[in-house]
Design a protein around this motif. Structure first.
Motif, PDB file in Angstrom:
ATOM      1  N   PRO A 260     -25.450  -4.179  44.734  1.00 36.09           N
ATOM      2  CA  PRO A 260     -26.078  -5.369  45.328  1.00 36.09           C
ATOM      3  C   PRO A 260     -25.022  -6.234  46.021  1.00 36.09           C
ATOM      4  O   PRO A 260     -23.941  -6.455  45.464  1.00 36.09           O
ATOM      5  CB  PRO A 260     -26.675  -6.101  44.118  1.00 36.09           C
ATOM      6  N   PRO A 261     -25.310  -6.712  47.239  1.00 32.22           N
ATOM      7  CA  PRO A 261     -24.322  -7.536  47.954  1.00 32.22           C
ATOM      8  C   PRO A 261     -23.982  -8.811  47.181  1.00 32.22           C
ATOM      9  O   PRO A 261     -24.824  -9.385  46.508  1.00 32.22           O
ATOM     10  CB  PRO A 261     -25.035  -7.883  49.265  1.00 32.22           C
ATOM     11  N   PHE A 262     -22.728  -9.225  47.287  1.00 33.36           N
ATOM     12  CA  PHE A 262     -22.278 -10.481  46.693  1.00 33.36           C
ATOM     13  C   PHE A 262     -21.052 -10.968  47.447  1.00 33.36           C
ATOM     14  O   PHE A 262     -20.489 -10.247  48.274  1.00 33.36           O
ATOM     15  CB  PHE A 262     -21.992 -10.322  45.195  1.00 33.36           C
ATOM     16  N   SER A 263     -20.648 -12.190  47.180  1.00 35.41           N
ATOM     17  CA  SER A 263     -19.508 -12.796  47.873  1.00 35.41           C
ATOM     18  C   SER A 263     -18.389 -13.120  46.903  1.00 35.41           C
ATOM     19  O   SER A 263     -18.628 -13.396  45.724  1.00 35.41           O
ATOM     20  CB  SER A 263     -19.940 -14.086  48.583  1.00 35.41           C
TER      21      SER A 263
ATOM     22  N   THR B 203     -13.787 -16.606  52.232  1.00 36.27           N
ATOM     23  CA  THR B 203     -14.912 -15.962  51.551  1.00 36.27           C
ATOM     24  C   THR B 203     -15.257 -14.657  52.245  1.00 36.27           C
ATOM     25  O   THR B 203     -15.328 -14.594  53.466  1.00 36.27           O
ATOM     26  CB  THR B 203     -16.146 -16.886  51.534  1.00 36.27           C
ATOM     27  N   ILE B 204     -15.459 -13.636  51.452  1.00 38.99           N
ATOM     28  CA  ILE B 204     -15.827 -12.318  51.967  1.00 38.99           C
ATOM     29  C   ILE B 204     -17.165 -11.926  51.360  1.00 38.99           C
ATOM     30  O   ILE B 204     -17.443 -12.221  50.202  1.00 38.99           O
ATOM     31  CB  ILE B 204     -14.762 -11.260  51.635  1.00 38.99           C
ATOM     32  N   ARG B 205     -17.981 -11.272  52.142  1.00 45.59           N
ATOM     33  CA  ARG B 205     -19.258 -10.744  51.666  1.00 45.59           C
ATOM     34  C   ARG B 205     -19.075  -9.250  51.411  1.00 45.59           C
ATOM     35  O   ARG B 205     -18.746  -8.492  52.322  1.00 45.59           O
ATOM     36  CB  ARG B 205     -20.344 -10.976  52.720  1.00 45.59           C
TER      37      ARG B 205
ATOM     38  N   GLY C   3     -26.559 -16.596  43.720  1.00 45.58           N
ATOM     39  CA  GLY C   3     -26.084 -16.414  45.092  1.00 45.58           C
ATOM     40  C   GLY C   3     -24.742 -17.062  45.371  1.00 45.58           C
ATOM     41  O   GLY C   3     -24.210 -16.954  46.477  1.00 45.58           O
ATOM     42  N   LYS C   4     -24.162 -17.739  44.402  1.00 45.65           N
ATOM     43  CA  LYS C   4     -22.855 -18.373  44.596  1.00 45.65           C
ATOM     44  C   LYS C   4     -21.764 -17.307  44.533  1.00 45.65           C
ATOM     45  O   LYS C   4     -21.868 -16.336  43.788  1.00 45.65           O
ATOM     46  CB  LYS C   4     -22.617 -19.436  43.525  1.00 45.65           C
ATOM     47  N   PRO C   5     -20.687 -17.505  45.297  1.00 51.24           N
ATOM     48  CA  PRO C   5     -19.618 -16.504  45.282  1.00 51.24           C
ATOM     49  C   PRO C   5     -18.820 -16.535  43.978  1.00 51.24           C
ATOM     50  O   PRO C   5     -18.751 -17.555  43.295  1.00 51.24           O
ATOM     51  CB  PRO C   5     -18.719 -16.917  46.455  1.00 51.24           C
ATOM     52  N   VAL C   6     -18.227 -15.402  43.665  1.00 49.99           N
ATOM     53  CA  VAL C   6     -17.248 -15.335  42.582  1.00 49.99           C
ATOM     54  C   VAL C   6     -16.011 -16.060  43.115  1.00 49.99           C
ATOM     55  O   VAL C   6     -15.541 -15.765  44.210  1.00 49.99           O
ATOM     56  CB  VAL C   6     -16.899 -13.870  42.239  1.00 49.99           C
TER      57      VAL C   6
END
Length: 168
Positions: free
Chosen positions: A39-42, A100-102, A154-157
């Motif tokens: 699953p996509p994440f940032s 930030t990277i997706r 949905g918040k980035p790591v």
């Protein structure tokens, strides 16, 4: 051989942990066999001012890798330490600068995924300096881990890096 390489990377991260971005991403690893999309994440990587300045002045990149593993059925005779029972795979990235990277093109082994007892598997992110300008990692603090349910908001790591203390 892939498991041994991944284990060595994971162990090295423990000693050389160091820091992602809107900068171009280079895919470093190749996958074999059928894959399942992650699953996509940032990931948001922040360098303190001293680290950012040192990397920028040297033209140094930031490298990272993500290890995916989980609970489930280990293959007979398979040794997965230091990972959990089911080692799913890794995803590598390299950036020109922090930010930030997706992560949207990561995949894991379909065969290993089928052996999971809990589809909410784990991730471990390690970030280091690119070692293009410096022979060794110069970043400290580039580490995060969790489970995919942690990303539901949905918040980035978030990963924060500073310079390693070299004792000087």
């Amino acid at each position: 051989m892939r498991i041994i390489s991944s284990v060595l990377l994971f162990i090295a991260a423990g000693f050389l942990v160091g820091c992602h971005s809107d900068a171009p991403v280079t895919r470093l690893a190749t996958k074999q066999g059928e894959q399942v999309p992650v699953p996509p994440f940032s990931i948001a990587i922040t360098l303190d001012n001293e680290a950012r300045e040192k990397l920028e002045n040297a033209g140094e990149s930031i490298k990272g890798w993500i290890v995916f593993d989980g609970d489930g059925t280990r293959l007979p005779g398979e040794k997965t330490a230091p990972h959990r029972e089911v080692f799913l795979g890794t995803h590598d990235f390299e950036l020109e600068r922090s930010g930030t990277i997706r992560i949207k093109d990561a995949t894991v082994s379909k065969e290993a995924y089928a052996r999971l007892s809990d589809r909410n598997y784990h991730f471990t992110i390690n970030v280091v300096s690119g070692r293009r300008s410096f022979g060794n990692n110069v970043l400290s603090g580039g580490f995060a881990m969790g489970k995919f349910e942690d990303l539901a908001d949905g918040k980035p790591v978030r990963i924060y890096c500073s310079l390693l203390d070299t004792g000087r």
